[in-house]
Motif scaffolding. Structure first.
Motif, short mmCIF file in Angstrom:
data_model
loop_
_atom_site.label_atom_id
_atom_site.label_comp_id
_atom_site.label_asym_id
_atom_site.label_seq_id
_atom_site.Cartn_x
_atom_site.Cartn_y
_atom_site.Cartn_z
N ILE A 1 0.81 -1.21 0.00
CA ILE A 1 0.00 0.00 0.00
C ILE A 1 0.85 1.27 0.00
O ILE A 1 0.48 2.27 -0.61
CB ILE A 1 -0.98 0.00 1.20
N LEU A 2 2.00 1.25 0.67
CA LEU A 2 2.85 2.43 0.72
C LEU A 2 3.61 2.66 -0.58
O LEU A 2 4.03 3.78 -0.87
CB LEU A 2 3.85 2.32 1.88
N SER A 3 3.80 1.60 -1.35
CA SER A 3 4.62 1.70 -2.56
C SER A 3 3.80 1.90 -3.83
O SER A 3 4.36 1.96 -4.92
CB SER A 3 5.47 0.43 -2.71
N LEU A 4 2.47 2.00 -3.70
CA LEU A 4 1.65 2.23 -4.90
C LEU A 4 2.13 3.48 -5.63
O LEU A 4 2.33 4.53 -5.01
CB LEU A 4 0.19 2.41 -4.51
N PRO A 5 2.28 3.41 -6.95
CA PRO A 5 2.70 4.61 -7.69
C PRO A 5 1.64 5.70 -7.59
O PRO A 5 0.44 5.45 -7.75
CB PRO A 5 2.83 4.10 -9.14
N LEU A 6 2.08 6.92 -7.32
CA LEU A 6 1.18 8.06 -7.25
C LEU A 6 0.90 8.58 -8.66
O LEU A 6 1.65 8.31 -9.60
CB LEU A 6 1.79 9.16 -6.40
N VAL A 7 -0.18 9.32 -8.81
CA VAL A 7 -0.45 9.95 -10.10
C VAL A 7 0.65 10.97 -10.38
O VAL A 7 1.32 11.45 -9.45
CB VAL A 7 -1.83 10.63 -10.13
N PRO A 8 0.88 11.33 -11.65
CA PRO A 8 1.91 12.34 -11.94
C PRO A 8 1.67 13.63 -11.15
O PRO A 8 0.53 14.00 -10.88
CB PRO A 8 1.74 12.57 -13.44
N ALA A 9 2.75 14.29 -10.79
CA ALA A 9 2.65 15.47 -9.93
C ALA A 9 1.71 16.53 -10.52
O ALA A 9 0.97 17.18 -9.79
CB ALA A 9 4.04 16.07 -9.70
N SER A 10 1.72 16.69 -11.84
CA SER A 10 0.90 17.73 -12.46
C SER A 10 -0.59 17.46 -12.34
O SER A 10 -1.41 18.36 -12.51
CB SER A 10 1.26 17.86 -13.95
N GLU A 11 -0.98 16.21 -12.01
CA GLU A 11 -2.39 15.84 -11.90
C GLU A 11 -2.87 15.77 -10.46
O GLU A 11 -4.05 15.51 -10.21
CB GLU A 11 -2.62 14.49 -12.58
N ARG A 12 -1.99 15.99 -9.51
CA ARG A 12 -2.37 15.83 -8.11
C ARG A 12 -3.25 16.98 -7.64
O ARG A 12 -3.01 18.14 -7.97
CB ARG A 12 -1.13 15.72 -7.23
N LEU A 13 -4.22 16.64 -6.84
CA LEU A 13 -5.11 17.66 -6.31
C LEU A 13 -4.34 18.72 -5.53
O LEU A 13 -4.57 19.92 -5.70
CB LEU A 13 -6.17 17.01 -5.43
N THR A 14 -3.40 18.29 -4.72
CA THR A 14 -2.70 19.23 -3.84
C THR A 14 -1.74 20.13 -4.60
O THR A 14 -1.32 21.16 -4.07
CB THR A 14 -1.95 18.47 -2.74
N VAL A 15 -1.37 19.76 -5.82
CA VAL A 15 -0.52 20.61 -6.65
C VAL A 15 -1.36 21.66 -7.37
O VAL A 15 -0.88 22.73 -7.70
CB VAL A 15 0.29 19.76 -7.65
N ASN A 16 -2.63 21.35 -7.59
CA ASN A 16 -3.49 22.21 -8.40
C ASN A 16 -4.44 23.10 -7.62
O ASN A 16 -5.03 24.02 -8.20
CB ASN A 16 -4.31 21.34 -9.36
N LEU A 17 -4.61 22.83 -6.32
CA LEU A 17 -5.55 23.62 -5.52
C LEU A 17 -4.83 24.31 -4.36
O LEU A 17 -3.65 24.04 -4.09
CB LEU A 17 -6.67 22.71 -5.00
N LEU A 18 -5.56 25.18 -3.68
CA LEU A 18 -4.95 26.02 -2.64
C LEU A 18 -5.04 25.36 -1.26
O LEU A 18 -6.12 24.94 -0.83
CB LEU A 18 -5.68 27.37 -2.57
N PRO A 19 -3.92 25.31 -0.53
CA PRO A 19 -3.93 24.70 0.80
C PRO A 19 -4.40 25.68 1.88
O PRO A 19 -4.32 26.90 1.72
CB PRO A 19 -2.46 24.32 1.01
N ASP A 20 -4.84 25.14 2.97
CA ASP A 20 -5.15 25.87 4.19
C ASP A 20 -3.89 26.61 4.66
O ASP A 20 -2.81 26.01 4.72
CB ASP A 20 -5.58 24.81 5.22
N PRO A 21 -3.98 27.90 4.97
CA PRO A 21 -2.77 28.62 5.41
C PRO A 21 -2.15 28.06 6.68
O PRO A 21 -0.96 28.26 6.95
CB PRO A 21 -3.26 30.06 5.62
N VAL A 22 -2.94 27.36 7.49
CA VAL A 22 -2.41 26.73 8.69
C VAL A 22 -1.56 25.51 8.33
O VAL A 22 -0.66 25.13 9.08
CB VAL A 22 -3.56 26.34 9.64
N THR A 23 -1.83 24.90 7.17
CA THR A 23 -1.07 23.73 6.71
C THR A 23 -0.61 23.99 5.28
O THR A 23 -1.14 23.40 4.34
CB THR A 23 -1.93 22.46 6.78
N PRO A 24 0.37 24.84 5.07
CA PRO A 24 0.71 25.26 3.72
C PRO A 24 1.45 24.23 2.87
O PRO A 24 1.56 24.41 1.66
CB PRO A 24 1.61 26.49 3.95
N ALA A 25 1.96 23.16 3.49
CA ALA A 25 2.77 22.19 2.74
C ALA A 25 2.67 20.83 3.41
O ALA A 25 2.30 20.73 4.59
CB ALA A 25 4.22 22.65 2.69
#
Length: 800
Positions: free
Chosen positions: A8-32
């Protein structure tokens, strides 16, 4: 073709350009992603208590934490006090010692004590989070796929809830995650059926203490999966070294945000103007997109709003759901987000504990898979685990459990509503571009870009809204055909992708009733079966309301808005765009939704009835009269028995012209014979309507028989087709409740596996003797397929 397997930990992730967290705005309390690391100045309580999540944020990074709430941290060592008991005794002692103090002195002392106790709580919570000393900088190929698993110190403590794996769905593995290595998990669950004690736990402190087979690769894969889906293990990637994290103000919950707030409060720094803040965040998002960090990754929860029972409820969000990762089926390339439900509090929990009961978890696990087997778009369920030591207070004291859910996306109509309600139009634009491009595959849509970028941008808003409308219309049409009732069609429960999500007080129709309500909390019948299409129209209207200015912009300009363009628009301009939308698009959208739903409904009903040709009067001549004939009958069983009718017509040599023979066949089908059950169970009807029902059903069967014979198809082939569209097994409420009860009381995982097998193969001839099945097994299958206790006396509520 063999598929390479990963734990489960080694499953390939989707490409970085398609990730939700790369494309949307984070909570300022948790910026990264590194915000989940426990640095000295971090304040984990910020993400464990309810709060407004602002600045146009779409999501918050945070880790799972299945603990009872309000928190009372257990003692470190045997014989010590819990933190809550310690604070209570200190307060009592303070009250006894403060008699000689002045009011001002007493106030100062209380404030100091409160601050100290909060620091102790923060320190304790920090020990449940990823520790900097455990983080190592990943680079190159090492960082390209997979996550690192972290089990922080307090999660190894004997008081942390251990997990007991109850079920893993082979169908979900096959359809969604064929590349997931679950080890010997299915065999292990079966071998521990009805067992208690340490050996029956699959992960956690109890299992750690009694484990003897961890060296086996299959056992290791099983244990990793169990730790992951029970919320104990945190899967993340943090591309930094411990000493770097100490200096990075994005590390640690709230570190950067609280330092900024402290400076503003002290007057050392001016409050950032809203417009400047938005532009800054847009620039930060573009920097992230331009060179996405392929290393850092962490779980998150979504921010959204919604109308609940027609009333605006404001900010809601994932109050107990955590998305752990995004991966793709290597065979189909379909995207799946892996999410836990019931794994602890988030900023969106409001007054709840962030947990889920075993009953609600088992019900969602089973129904997600049952719906998938019926061909209805739905989230899927990978696994369900019990946390026997963790109790959940609802109407009674319940055992806690967590469901592992899968969906291409968990974004919903409320994901747009939260931002439009706050006037955060840039967040609406960002979200819409991501949904259109990455989820709906509108490849011409341009995501983001620099503020002031004047590149021509193809319109996407109307296309996106129409896509959401059509997808949900098709889904709700199938709900109606298969008698599924969602129970809580709030706008925060309607997925943008059209998948059925958030299974709560759902039910499948048993005795057919157009006005059936399946939710004990729905006293007014807002979400009754017959009103589900209407509620779908309401939800789509609210989606349109949330993006109206953007639709108007497209109509006026012939293109989509560019970054920063909506920020510069005046309130008057926004109103003008709304008017353009209302005049030109709203009526068309509703027409699209209702037509799509109607056509899907007719098509699916024709499939259930074995009809290939399309006639203009299918609704009025065949389907509506069938609904009337089915009233008060067992909906699913009656339609399943109807499958035998085309074969009977063929066997008896029926023709359209021989009316007498047709009537004899219909009478025999209604009454049954030695080899054929009566079409419906007359015992479920009150005596005073039995004669009327017989007349009604005879009339409909004659009409149906003529239509079948006019099509001229082979009766045996039609019967076979119908049996593949009319389930023998339906997941009735009494079945799910019985399964949950047996699991909770006796750890009876065999019954869970059996019902899951039937739910994922609903068209099989369950309850028919065959090789390899004992008489007892056949009788049990018959019982599970029976009407049982009718839904009217067995309504669940929203509470779970």
């Amino acid at each position: 073709m063999s598929v390479k397997k990963f734990d489960i930990l080694s499953l390939p992730l989707v490409p970085a350009s398609e990730r939700l967290t790369v494309n949307l705005l984070p909570d300022p309390v948790t910026p990264a992603p590194r915000s989940i690391v426990s640095v000295p100045d971090s304040q984990p309580s910020l993400v464990r208590r309810s709060r407004p999540v602002g600045q146009g944020s779409h999501f918050s990074y945070l880790s799972t934490l299945p603990l009872s709430f309000p928190y009372d941290f257990p003692p470190e060592e045997e014989g010590e006090q819990s933190l809550g008991d310690k604070h209570q005794k200190e307060a009592e002692q303070d009250d006894a010692d403060d008699a000689h103090l002045t009011e001002g002195q007493r106030k100062q002392k209380v404030e100091r004590a409160h601050k100290r106790r909060m620091q102790e709580v923060e320190h304790m919570l920090q020990r449940y989070e990823v520790q900097p000393t455990e983080v190592g900088g990943a680079s190159g190929s090492e960082a390209s796929t997979g996550l690192t698993g972290f089990v922080p110190p307090r999660r190894r403590h004997q008081h942390f809830a251990s997990a007991r794996l109850l079920g893993v769905s082979p169908a979900a593995l096959r359809d969604c995650l064929p590349h997931l290595d679950v080890g010997d998990i299915l065999e292990w669950i079966q071998s521990n059926n009805k067992k208690a004690g340490p050996s029956s736990y699959s992960s956690g402190p109890i299992a750690d203490a009694g484990s003897s087979d961890a060296s086996s690769p299959q056992a290791a894969a099983r244990k990793t999966l169990s730790d992951f889906v029970s919320g104990r293990l945190i899967g993340a990637r943090i591309g930094a070294k411990p000493d770097e994290l100490e200096k990075d103000d994005r590390a640690g919950y709230g570190t950067k945000y609280m330092r900024y707030r402290e400076k503003v409060i002290k007057g050392e720094q001016a409050e950032e103007p809203a417009a400047e803040r938005i532009l800054r965040r847009l620039n930060e998002l573009e920097e992230k997109r331009a060179s996405p960090d392929t290393t850092d990754y962490a779980p998150w929860s979504l921010c959204y709003a919604g109308h609940q029972f027609g009333v605006w409820a404001g900010q809601l969000g994932d109050g107990r759901a955590f998305t752990l990762m995004e991966t793709k089926n290597p065979g189909t390339s379909e995207r799946w987000e892996i999410q836990l439900k019931g794994a602890g509090r988030t900023p969106y929990s409001r007054f709840a504990d962030g947990l889920a009961t075993l009953t609600s978890s088992v019900r969602e696990y089973l129904c997600s898979e049952a719906m998938g087997a019926l061909g209805i778009p739905t989230s899927r369920a990978l696994a369900v685990v019990a946390l026997p030591e963790l109790h959940v207070v609802r109407e009674r004291l319940n055992m806690a459990a967590i469901t592992t859910r899968l969906c291409p996306s968990w974004l919903r109509i409320g994901s747009f509503q939260i931002h439009s309600s706050r006037g955060e139009w840039e967040s609406v634009r960002i979200l819409g571009e991501y949904v259109s491009h990455d989820l709906f595959g509108f490849t011409d849509v341009i995501k983001g870009g620099a503020v002031g970028d004047e590149a021509t941008r193809p319109a996407w808003v109307r296309r996106m809204v129409e896509e959401v409308a059509m997808r949900n219309a098709r889904t709700i049409g199938l709900w109606q055909v298969y008698g599924f009732m969602h129970g809580v069609m709030n706008t925060d429960n309607i997925a943008l992708t059209g998948h059925t999500i958030d299974y709560g007080p759902y039910a499948f129709m048993d005795l057919y009733d157009e006005g059936q309500i399946c939710n004990h909390s729905d006293g007014e019948g807002r979400y009754a079966y017959r009103l589900q299409p209407t509620m779908g129209v309401f939800a789509i209207r609210e989606l349109l309301n949330a993006v109206e200015p953007l639709v108007g912009f497209e109509i006026e300009n012939g293109r989509a808005p560019a970054p920063g363009e909506l920020l510069a628009a005046s309130d008057e301009q926004m109103d003008e765009w709304r008017e353009l939308c209302s005049d030109e698009f709203a009526e068309k959208l509703e027409h699209t939704f209702t037509n799509t739903l109607l056509e899907q409904w007719k098509e699916a009903y024709r499939a259930r009835l074995g009809l290939k040709t399309v006639e203009a009067d299918d609704k009025s001549a065949i389907i509506d009269p069938l609904s009337a004939a089915l009233s008060d009958l067992d909906f699913s069983t009656t339609l399943r028995r109807l499958c035998q009718f085309p074969a009977l017509l063929k066997a008896r040599g029926a023709t359209v012209d021989d009316e007498t023979k047709l009537k004899d066949i219909v009478n025999d089908f209604l009454a049954g014979s030695d080899t054929l059950e009566p079409w419906y169970d007359v015992s479920v009807l009150p005596e005073y309507i039995r004669s009327q029902k017989e007349t009604q059903t005879r009339s409909w069967l004659l009409t149906y028989a003529r239509r079948l014979l006019q099509e001229g198809r082979d009766g045996d082939a039609v019967t076979a087709e119908m049996k593949a569209k009319n389930p023998r097994f339906v997941l009735r409420n009494w079945v799910t409740n019985e399964v949950a009860s047996r699991v909770e009381k006796d750890n009876d995982t065999d019954v869970l596996a059996k019902v899951l097998e039937m739910a994922t193969s609903p068209f099989e001839d369950w309850g028919i003797p065959r090789e390899g099945k004992t008489a007892d097994e056949v009788e049990e299958e018959k019982r599970l397929c029976s009407l049982g206790r009718p839904l009217t006396g067995n309504l669940p509520s929203c509470s779970s």
